[in-house]
Design a protein around this motif. Sequence first.
Motif, short mmCIF file in Angstrom:
data_model
loop_
_atom_site.label_atom_id
_atom_site.label_comp_id
_atom_site.label_asym_id
_atom_site.label_seq_id
_atom_site.Cartn_x
_atom_site.Cartn_y
_atom_site.Cartn_z
N TRP A 147 93.74 -19.91 34.83
CA TRP A 147 94.22 -19.11 33.70
C TRP A 147 93.73 -19.74 32.40
O TRP A 147 94.12 -20.86 32.04
CB TRP A 147 95.74 -19.03 33.73
N GLU A 148 92.88 -18.99 31.69
CA GLU A 148 92.32 -19.46 30.42
C GLU A 148 93.26 -19.02 29.29
O GLU A 148 93.47 -17.83 29.09
CB GLU A 148 90.93 -18.88 30.22
N LEU A 149 93.77 -19.98 28.55
CA LEU A 149 94.73 -19.69 27.49
C LEU A 149 94.25 -20.24 26.15
O LEU A 149 93.54 -21.26 26.12
CB LEU A 149 96.10 -20.28 27.84
N LYS A 150 94.66 -19.57 25.09
CA LYS A 150 94.21 -20.00 23.77
C LYS A 150 95.23 -19.60 22.72
O LYS A 150 95.77 -18.49 22.73
CB LYS A 150 92.86 -19.35 23.44
N MET B 118 94.42 -10.47 27.48
CA MET B 118 95.10 -10.76 28.73
C MET B 118 96.60 -10.86 28.49
O MET B 118 97.06 -11.02 27.35
CB MET B 118 94.58 -12.05 29.35
N ALA B 119 97.38 -10.79 29.57
CA ALA B 119 98.83 -10.91 29.47
C ALA B 119 99.36 -11.67 30.67
O ALA B 119 98.85 -11.53 31.79
CB ALA B 119 99.48 -9.53 29.40
N ILE B 120 100.38 -12.50 30.45
CA ILE B 120 101.12 -13.15 31.53
C ILE B 120 102.46 -12.43 31.62
O ILE B 120 103.23 -12.41 30.65
CB ILE B 120 101.33 -14.64 31.27
N VAL B 121 102.75 -11.83 32.76
CA VAL B 121 103.94 -11.00 32.88
C VAL B 121 104.71 -11.35 34.16
O VAL B 121 104.15 -11.80 35.16
CB VAL B 121 103.58 -9.51 32.90
N GLY B 122 106.01 -11.10 34.09
CA GLY B 122 106.88 -11.25 35.24
C GLY B 122 108.02 -10.25 35.13
O GLY B 122 108.32 -9.75 34.04
N ARG C 224 95.52 -24.44 36.09
CA ARG C 224 95.36 -24.07 37.50
C ARG C 224 96.76 -23.92 38.09
O ARG C 224 97.44 -24.90 38.32
CB ARG C 224 94.54 -25.11 38.25
N VAL C 225 97.15 -22.68 38.28
CA VAL C 225 98.51 -22.38 38.68
C VAL C 225 98.63 -22.37 40.20
O VAL C 225 97.64 -22.37 40.93
CB VAL C 225 98.96 -21.03 38.10
N ASP C 226 99.88 -22.32 40.67
CA ASP C 226 100.14 -22.31 42.10
C ASP C 226 101.28 -21.34 42.38
O ASP C 226 102.09 -21.03 41.48
CB ASP C 226 100.51 -23.71 42.58
N GLY C 227 101.35 -20.85 43.60
CA GLY C 227 102.42 -19.94 43.95
C GLY C 227 102.33 -19.47 45.38
O GLY C 227 101.42 -19.86 46.13
N GLN C 228 103.24 -18.62 45.76
CA GLN C 228 103.34 -18.16 47.13
C GLN C 228 102.26 -17.16 47.51
O GLN C 228 101.86 -17.05 48.66
CB GLN C 228 104.72 -17.52 47.35
N LEU C 229 101.77 -16.40 46.52
CA LEU C 229 100.87 -15.30 46.81
C LEU C 229 99.51 -15.46 46.12
O LEU C 229 99.41 -16.00 45.01
CB LEU C 229 101.49 -13.97 46.36
N ALA C 230 98.48 -14.95 46.77
CA ALA C 230 97.14 -14.87 46.19
C ALA C 230 96.49 -13.59 46.69
O ALA C 230 96.68 -13.19 47.85
CB ALA C 230 96.30 -16.08 46.59
N ARG D 71 110.15 -2.93 32.89
CA ARG D 71 109.89 -3.36 34.27
C ARG D 71 109.25 -4.73 34.32
O ARG D 71 109.31 -5.44 35.33
CB ARG D 71 109.01 -2.33 34.98
N LEU D 72 108.58 -5.12 33.24
CA LEU D 72 107.94 -6.44 33.14
C LEU D 72 108.24 -7.02 31.76
O LEU D 72 108.46 -6.29 30.79
CB LEU D 72 106.43 -6.34 33.34
N ARG D 73 108.18 -8.36 31.68
CA ARG D 73 108.30 -9.05 30.40
C ARG D 73 107.03 -9.89 30.19
O ARG D 73 106.52 -10.51 31.11
CB ARG D 73 109.53 -9.97 30.38
N TRP D 74 106.56 -9.86 28.95
CA TRP D 74 105.35 -10.60 28.58
C TRP D 74 105.79 -11.98 28.10
O TRP D 74 106.60 -12.11 27.18
CB TRP D 74 104.63 -9.84 27.48
N VAL D 75 105.26 -13.04 28.72
CA VAL D 75 105.60 -14.41 28.32
C VAL D 75 104.35 -15.11 27.79
O VAL D 75 103.23 -14.72 28.09
CB VAL D 75 106.20 -15.20 29.50
N LEU D 76 104.58 -16.15 26.99
CA LEU D 76 103.49 -16.91 26.37
C LEU D 76 102.49 -15.99 25.68
O LEU D 76 101.28 -16.20 25.74
CB LEU D 76 102.77 -17.78 27.41
N LYS D 77 103.00 -14.97 25.01
CA LYS D 77 102.11 -13.97 24.41
C LYS D 77 101.17 -14.58 23.39
O LYS D 77 100.01 -14.16 23.28
CB LYS D 77 102.96 -12.87 23.76
N ASP D 78 101.66 -15.59 22.64
CA ASP D 78 100.80 -16.18 21.62
C ASP D 78 99.70 -17.06 22.22
O ASP D 78 98.81 -17.53 21.52
CB ASP D 78 101.63 -16.99 20.62
N TRP D 79 99.74 -17.30 23.54
CA TRP D 79 98.71 -18.07 24.23
C TRP D 79 97.72 -17.18 24.98
O TRP D 79 96.76 -17.69 25.57
CB TRP D 79 99.34 -19.07 25.21
N CYS D 80 97.97 -15.89 25.02
CA CYS D 80 97.12 -14.99 25.82
C CYS D 80 95.86 -14.63 25.03
O CYS D 80 95.95 -14.04 23.95
CB CYS D 80 97.90 -13.74 26.20
#
Length: 307
Positions: free
Chosen positions: A207-210, A167-171, A219-225, A258-267
Amino acid sequence: MRRDNHYSDLLAFIAVARERSFTRAAAQLGVSQSALSHTIRGLEGRLGFRLLTRTTRSVSPTAAGEHLLKNVAPRFDEIEAELAAVAEVREKPAGTVRITATDYATRTILWPRLANVLRDYPEVRVEIVTDYGLADIVADRYDIGVRHGDQVAKDMIAVRIAPDMQMAIVGSPGYLAQRTLPKTPRDLTAHNCINLRLPTHGGFYPWELKRGSRQTVVRVDGQLAFNGTYQMLDAALSGYGLAYVPADLVESDVAAGRLRWVLKDWCPTFPGLHAYYASRSESSRALAIVIEAIRYRDERPRRSRHR
């Protein structure tokens, strides 16, 4: 012990043991109840022990009967399946195969592989229903379900269709330029995160992280789902927040900036996707064609115990 009636007598026992009823088993086999009762008594006599406990209201296997049912019935099912498969060899593959899968599995795995073979089998129809609800394929009358390997029930037949999935967390760079980069999973609570709606529980996918031996669920929150992976990815590309998606979907976007991967070591990496179905005895040529088309092929040794 004579061997002349073994096959038919054992089939009769299996029918009664499974139905828990002489009446229903007799109707299934197309014989009279008295003839079926006589067959079972003869089998028990030759074996020298009781296979069924009978009362006026119920029929149930004895310990010996349960052992015989557990160990012999699957072999008869396999024989029946092989006989059916041989009978189908001369027939043109036809029929409808219903599949339940996520949009990610459909777009990246199922359709690209099926598109290469379905033109050769015009009588084989495929219906793919996009669903994140982990449907019960037996109750909902699907032929195939698609899940991660660790989500497949042990009584199902599973075929790997993909390698293990990270998995990846990206923005987007624009979004991240306005925020402090998250350094720990807890930092995600300060971000606008794009949620995935799950139909089964009416909530959002956590979001399951390890990292190493440490695991956490955020359990994240935000404007969109959304209820689909590709809409989440589009929103992240548009700068609306962070998305938690399969890494292979964003490799080109990350490489292009176009995107950056964050918390990569937790994905985390999850067991690969498997196609699963209920029983070999219910398989058809159409189903076999679809399974063979979507099967994962890798030259490396496989560790999965699934077929």
